[in-house]
Design a protein around this motif. Sequence first.
Motif, PDB file in Angstrom:
ATOM      1  N   SER A 179      57.417 125.099 -19.295  1.00 32.01           N
ATOM      2  CA  SER A 179      57.210 123.925 -18.656  1.00 32.01           C
ATOM      3  C   SER A 179      56.484 122.950 -19.335  1.00 32.01           C
TER       4      SER A 179
ATOM      5  N   GLY B  67      57.724 120.733 -21.580  1.00 34.30           N
ATOM      6  CA  GLY B  67      58.410 119.475 -21.650  1.00 34.30           C
ATOM      7  C   GLY B  67      58.090 118.630 -20.243  1.00 34.30           C
ATOM      8  N   PHE B  68      58.538 119.456 -19.059  1.00 28.30           N
ATOM      9  CA  PHE B  68      58.338 118.875 -17.871  1.00 28.30           C
ATOM     10  C   PHE B  68      57.050 118.351 -17.532  1.00 28.30           C
TER      11      PHE B  68
ATOM     12  N   SER C  67      54.622 117.297 -19.932  1.00 25.46           N
ATOM     13  CA  SER C  67      54.425 115.940 -20.632  1.00 25.46           C
ATOM     14  C   SER C  67      55.301 114.799 -20.128  1.00 25.46           C
ATOM     15  N   GLN C  68      56.578 115.020 -19.699  1.00 26.79           N
ATOM     16  CA  GLN C  68      57.399 114.093 -19.255  1.00 26.79           C
ATOM     17  C   GLN C  68      56.837 113.243 -17.964  1.00 26.79           C
ATOM     18  N   THR C  69      56.340 114.304 -16.951  1.00 27.55           N
ATOM     19  CA  THR C  69      55.553 113.974 -15.804  1.00 27.55           C
ATOM     20  C   THR C  69      54.389 113.104 -16.092  1.00 27.55           C
TER      21      THR C  69
ATOM     22  N   THR D  23      53.017 105.374 -18.077  1.00 24.25           N
ATOM     23  CA  THR D  23      53.670 104.234 -18.672  1.00 24.25           C
ATOM     24  C   THR D  23      54.291 103.599 -17.051  1.00 24.25           C
ATOM     25  N   ASP D  24      54.537 104.135 -16.064  1.00 24.69           N
ATOM     26  CA  ASP D  24      54.796 103.492 -15.004  1.00 24.69           C
ATOM     27  C   ASP D  24      53.834 103.064 -13.896  1.00 24.69           C
TER      28      ASP D  24
ATOM     29  N   THR E  69      51.816 119.412 -12.229  1.00 26.84           N
ATOM     30  CA  THR E  69      51.641 120.184 -13.327  1.00 26.84           C
ATOM     31  C   THR E  69      50.948 121.249 -13.555  1.00 26.84           C
TER      32      THR E  69
ATOM     33  N   VAL F  68      53.437 111.319 -19.190  1.00 28.37           N
ATOM     34  CA  VAL F  68      54.045 110.196 -19.616  1.00 28.37           C
ATOM     35  C   VAL F  68      54.544 109.174 -18.696  1.00 28.37           C
ATOM     36  N   SER F  69      55.383 109.666 -17.825  1.00 28.95           N
ATOM     37  CA  SER F  69      56.072 108.670 -16.859  1.00 28.95           C
ATOM     38  C   SER F  69      54.837 108.236 -15.836  1.00 28.95           C
TER      39      SER F  69
END
Length: 88
Positions: free
Chosen positions: A65, A67-68, A70-72, A78-79, A20, A74-75
Amino acid sequence: MDEMIFFDTLRQGLWISVITATPILAAALISGVLVGLFQALTSVQEMTLTFVPKLAAIVVVFWVSMGFMSQTLVSYFTDTLVPIIAGM
């Protein structure tokens, strides 16, 4: 918690932070080199000339970047982290 799980989670977290941070650091590096080259070629030694373009490049790359990033994050949360916290 097992030591292997702890160190694996720590390794993944550090790798996510590297992934990130790379776009922002690359933008700062490239803009700094370009401005430094411009200053060396023209003999203009203004301090704000190095700061303002670098800040603008960082803000633009962060905005693109976001969105990328925050998606990274969050995943990863959660994962990886939520199942460990929940004890699964």
